[in-house]
Design a protein around this motif. Structure first.
Motif, mmCIF file in Angstrom:
data_model
loop_
_atom_site.group_PDB
_atom_site.id
_atom_site.type_symbol
_atom_site.label_atom_id
_atom_site.label_comp_id
_atom_site.label_asym_id
_atom_site.label_seq_id
_atom_site.Cartn_x
_atom_site.Cartn_y
_atom_site.Cartn_z
ATOM 1 N N TRP A 56 0.811 -1.204 0.000
ATOM 2 C CA TRP A 56 0.000 0.000 0.000
ATOM 3 C C TRP A 56 0.849 1.260 0.000
ATOM 4 O O TRP A 56 0.455 2.264 -0.574
ATOM 5 C CB TRP A 56 -0.954 -0.007 1.189
ATOM 6 N N ARG A 69 -5.215 3.435 5.284
ATOM 7 C CA ARG A 69 -4.637 2.246 5.922
ATOM 8 C C ARG A 69 -4.395 2.458 7.417
ATOM 9 O O ARG A 69 -4.314 1.501 8.177
ATOM 10 C CB ARG A 69 -3.324 1.840 5.261
ATOM 11 N N CYS A 94 -8.039 2.861 -3.209
ATOM 12 C CA CYS A 94 -7.198 1.672 -3.067
ATOM 13 C C CYS A 94 -7.546 0.579 -4.072
ATOM 14 O O CYS A 94 -6.660 0.001 -4.687
ATOM 15 C CB CYS A 94 -7.314 1.111 -1.649
#
Length: 193
Positions: A56, A69, A94
């Motif tokens: 990520w 996150r 995302c």
């Protein structure tokens, strides 16, 4: 237990890297969530799904990473979609899942993009949407966090002070969203000569 400690050290070192990169350049301010007590029970799961094939921090900007996150929050009145009124769909930054239609967006005056309902809601039924709700006490009182159903990214919170007919106010961070404008039917089907 040692796997938990090792994982914790990896997360802490990544957070330090993100903080260092954020402070090195000018970026919109992000409010970080308060430190929460950690559980040491066996089978402890991440707050978000952890897919070892997705890095990520490489896929997202530092701001997007902190919000989606690490459950951070943009400062009010700083998001790019606050005063955005183009017709289209807001997707998860995302995983690209469709989250909110521009038709459900309204000006709540709170400083974040607000939506009356999630895309795919049928009356009170959210089973066909791309969002899930989770109880959250991080705001100082009982609240409800909104997450992407597909990748568990933190999007924002939902409150019961929205407009009719739903009475809901989905208060969503701009950096958690990616907007896709609705295509004009003429551009989709050009006339044949």
């Amino acid at each position: 237990m040692s796997r938990f400690v090792a994982r914790l050290l990896v997360v802490v070192s990544k957070q330090a890297t993100v903080r260092g990169s954020i402070s090195q350049r000018r970026t919109p301010a992000i409010i970080r969530p308060s430190i929460r007590a950690l559980s040491t029970s066996h089978g402890l799961q991440s707050l978000t799904r952890y897919d070892e094939t997705t890095d990520w921090q490489k896929k997202l900007t530092p701001e997007q990473y902190v919000v989606t996150r690490e459950r951070g929050t943009e400062l009010p009145f700083s998001g790019i979609y606050l005063n955005h009124y183009e017709v289209g769909m807001y997707h998860c930054v995302c995983c690209d899942a469709p989250l909110f239609s521009s038709e459900a967006k309204y000006d709540s005056g709170t400083g974040w993009p607000a939506f009356k309902e999630a895309h795919g809601t049928w009356e009170q039924d959210e089973s066909h949407t791309s969002i899930i709700r989770r109880p959250d006490n991080s705001l100082g009182s009982a609240g409800t966090e909104v997450l992407c159903k597909n990748c568990d990214s933190h999007l924002g919170h939902v409150f019961d002070d929205g407009p009719e007919p739903t009475g809901q106010r989905f208060c969503i961070n701009s950096v958690a969203l990616k907007f896709k404008p609705r295509r004009n039917k003429e551009s989709e089907n050009p006339e044949k000569n």
